[in-house]
Scaffold this motif. Structure first.
Motif, mmCIF file in Angstrom:
data_model
loop_
_atom_site.group_PDB
_atom_site.id
_atom_site.type_symbol
_atom_site.label_atom_id
_atom_site.label_comp_id
_atom_site.label_asym_id
_atom_site.label_seq_id
_atom_site.Cartn_x
_atom_site.Cartn_y
_atom_site.Cartn_z
ATOM 1 N N GLN A 64 8.351 5.163 4.533
ATOM 2 C CA GLN A 64 7.051 4.684 4.168
ATOM 3 C C GLN A 64 5.865 5.579 4.488
ATOM 4 O OE1 GLN A 64 7.351 0.588 6.015
ATOM 5 N NE2 GLN A 64 7.460 -0.268 4.040
ATOM 6 N N ALA A 112 6.581 -2.833 -1.900
ATOM 7 C CA ALA A 112 5.646 -2.679 -0.646
ATOM 8 C C ALA A 112 5.459 -1.193 -0.860
ATOM 9 C CB ALA A 112 6.463 -2.753 0.672
ATOM 10 N N ALA A 115 2.388 -0.383 -2.992
ATOM 11 C CA ALA A 115 0.975 -1.008 -2.252
ATOM 12 C C ALA A 115 0.610 0.148 -1.394
ATOM 13 C CB ALA A 115 1.144 -2.239 -1.691
ATOM 14 N N LEU A 116 1.440 0.720 -0.679
ATOM 15 C CA LEU A 116 0.930 1.749 0.380
ATOM 16 C C LEU A 116 0.339 2.946 -0.299
ATOM 17 C CD1 LEU A 116 3.962 1.752 2.708
ATOM 18 C CD2 LEU A 116 1.471 0.809 3.127
ATOM 19 N N TRP A 119 -2.787 2.059 -2.053
ATOM 20 C CA TRP A 119 -4.056 2.177 -0.944
ATOM 21 C C TRP A 119 -4.303 3.555 -0.428
ATOM 22 C CZ3 TRP A 119 -7.787 -0.575 0.453
ATOM 23 C CH2 TRP A 119 -8.262 -0.605 1.597
ATOM 24 N N ASP A 134 -7.742 -4.970 -3.241
ATOM 25 C CA ASP A 134 -6.986 -3.807 -2.887
ATOM 26 C C ASP A 134 -6.323 -4.216 -1.522
ATOM 27 O OD1 ASP A 134 -7.788 -2.041 -5.017
ATOM 28 O OD2 ASP A 134 -9.901 -1.882 -3.946
ATOM 29 N N LYS A 137 -3.601 -7.009 -2.103
ATOM 30 C CA LYS A 137 -2.338 -6.037 -2.650
ATOM 31 C C LYS A 137 -1.234 -5.883 -1.460
ATOM 32 C CE LYS A 137 -4.260 -4.341 -6.865
ATOM 33 N NZ LYS A 137 -4.459 -3.210 -7.876
ATOM 34 N N LEU A 138 -1.980 -5.365 -0.654
ATOM 35 C CA LEU A 138 -1.167 -4.971 0.758
ATOM 36 C C LEU A 138 -0.687 -6.186 1.654
ATOM 37 C CD1 LEU A 138 -3.407 -2.146 2.048
ATOM 38 C CD2 LEU A 138 -1.103 -1.878 1.452
ATOM 39 N N ARG A 139 -1.568 -7.336 1.508
ATOM 40 C CA ARG A 139 -0.976 -8.635 2.087
ATOM 41 C C ARG A 139 -0.194 -8.984 1.084
ATOM 42 N NH1 ARG A 139 -6.983 -10.163 2.489
ATOM 43 N NH2 ARG A 139 -7.736 -9.744 4.576
ATOM 44 N N PHE A 143 2.198 -6.700 4.242
ATOM 45 C CA PHE A 143 1.575 -6.249 5.467
ATOM 46 C C PHE A 143 0.393 -7.077 6.047
ATOM 47 C CE2 PHE A 143 3.102 -2.665 2.580
ATOM 48 C CZ PHE A 143 3.891 -2.012 3.647
ATOM 49 N N ILE A 148 -2.398 -3.137 8.073
ATOM 50 C CA ILE A 148 -3.496 -2.778 7.215
ATOM 51 C C ILE A 148 -4.610 -1.710 7.812
ATOM 52 C CG2 ILE A 148 -5.108 -2.879 5.432
ATOM 53 C CD1 ILE A 148 -3.371 -5.812 4.777
ATOM 54 N N THR A 152 -4.704 2.308 7.416
ATOM 55 C CA THR A 152 -5.977 2.844 7.069
ATOM 56 C C THR A 152 -6.471 3.923 7.963
ATOM 57 O OG1 THR A 152 -6.480 0.972 5.945
ATOM 58 C CG2 THR A 152 -8.251 2.611 6.108
#
Length: 196
Positions: A64, A112, A115-116, A119, A134, A137-139, A143, A148, A152
């Motif tokens: 990841q 997953a 999404a990473l 982002w 946005d 989408k990670l949630r 995540f 998150i 970031t």
């Protein structure tokens, strides 16, 4: 410009030598970006410690992490980190998958990982254009908000690292270009050229 960039070699100190020795022990050569960051070894140490600690205990796998950096670096136009982490991603997921991420195609990734990657690109390209959707989408990809935030921070630090390397002319190491899979090399059509 030479392989290491626009700056002259830093004055030799115990700390610059330590950085060089670490590269030689790990890779067998001194990276061009290490020669650049050797102008401020304590800053290099602090930045890398901060990057490591930002994802510590967050459950982010090495694969990841490779997705995050490959997506961020390629969106940012940084050839050095794109080749390095494209190669790492190729080792973990296959060279076609890695080349896809470098080109912005995430079809071969898990939900997953998609999404990473999405982002990371948004943060690298235009952080002011992100929105609640946005983050959601990670949630939705599993995540939590602490992860998150950590992701970031990590991506933002990678952008800072790439900015210094790119602005000061650090070129990807010849060994990095020689060891990158063909599909990864073919996907990195941006940034500074590989050293001769």
């Amino acid at each position: 410009m030479d392989a290491t960039g626009f700056l002259r070699a830093p004055d030799p100190t115990a700390d610059t030598q330590r950085l060089y020795d670490e590269d030689i022990a790990d890779l067998g050569y001194v990276m061009n970006l290490t020669r650049l960051w050797a102008h401020q070894p304590a800053t290099a140490d602090g930045l890398f410690d901060l990057m490591r600690s930002s994802l510590a205990d967050q459950g982010i796998t090495q694969r990841q992490r490779a997705v995050l950096v490959a997506a961020c670096a390629s969106a940012f136009g940084d050839s050095y980190c794109s080749l390095a982490y494209g190669t790492r991603l190729a080792d973990a997921a296959g060279e076609q998958t890695a080349a896809g991420v470098l080109r912005g195609n995430d079809d071969a990734l898990t939900i997953a990982e998609q999404a990473l990657a999405g982002w990371a690109r948004k943060v690298a390209r235009d952080p002011n254009a992100t929105g609640e959707g946005d983050v959601q989408k990670l949630r939705d990809a599993g995540f939590d908000d602490t992860q998150i935030f950590a992701i970031t921070v990590f991506v933002a630090l990678r952008v800072a690292f790439s900015t210094v390397n790119d602005a000061l002319g650090a070129r990807p190491d010849a060994a990095l270009g020689a060891n990158a899979p063909e599909a990864v090399l073919g996907a990195v059509t941006f940034g500074r050229p590989v050293s001769a």
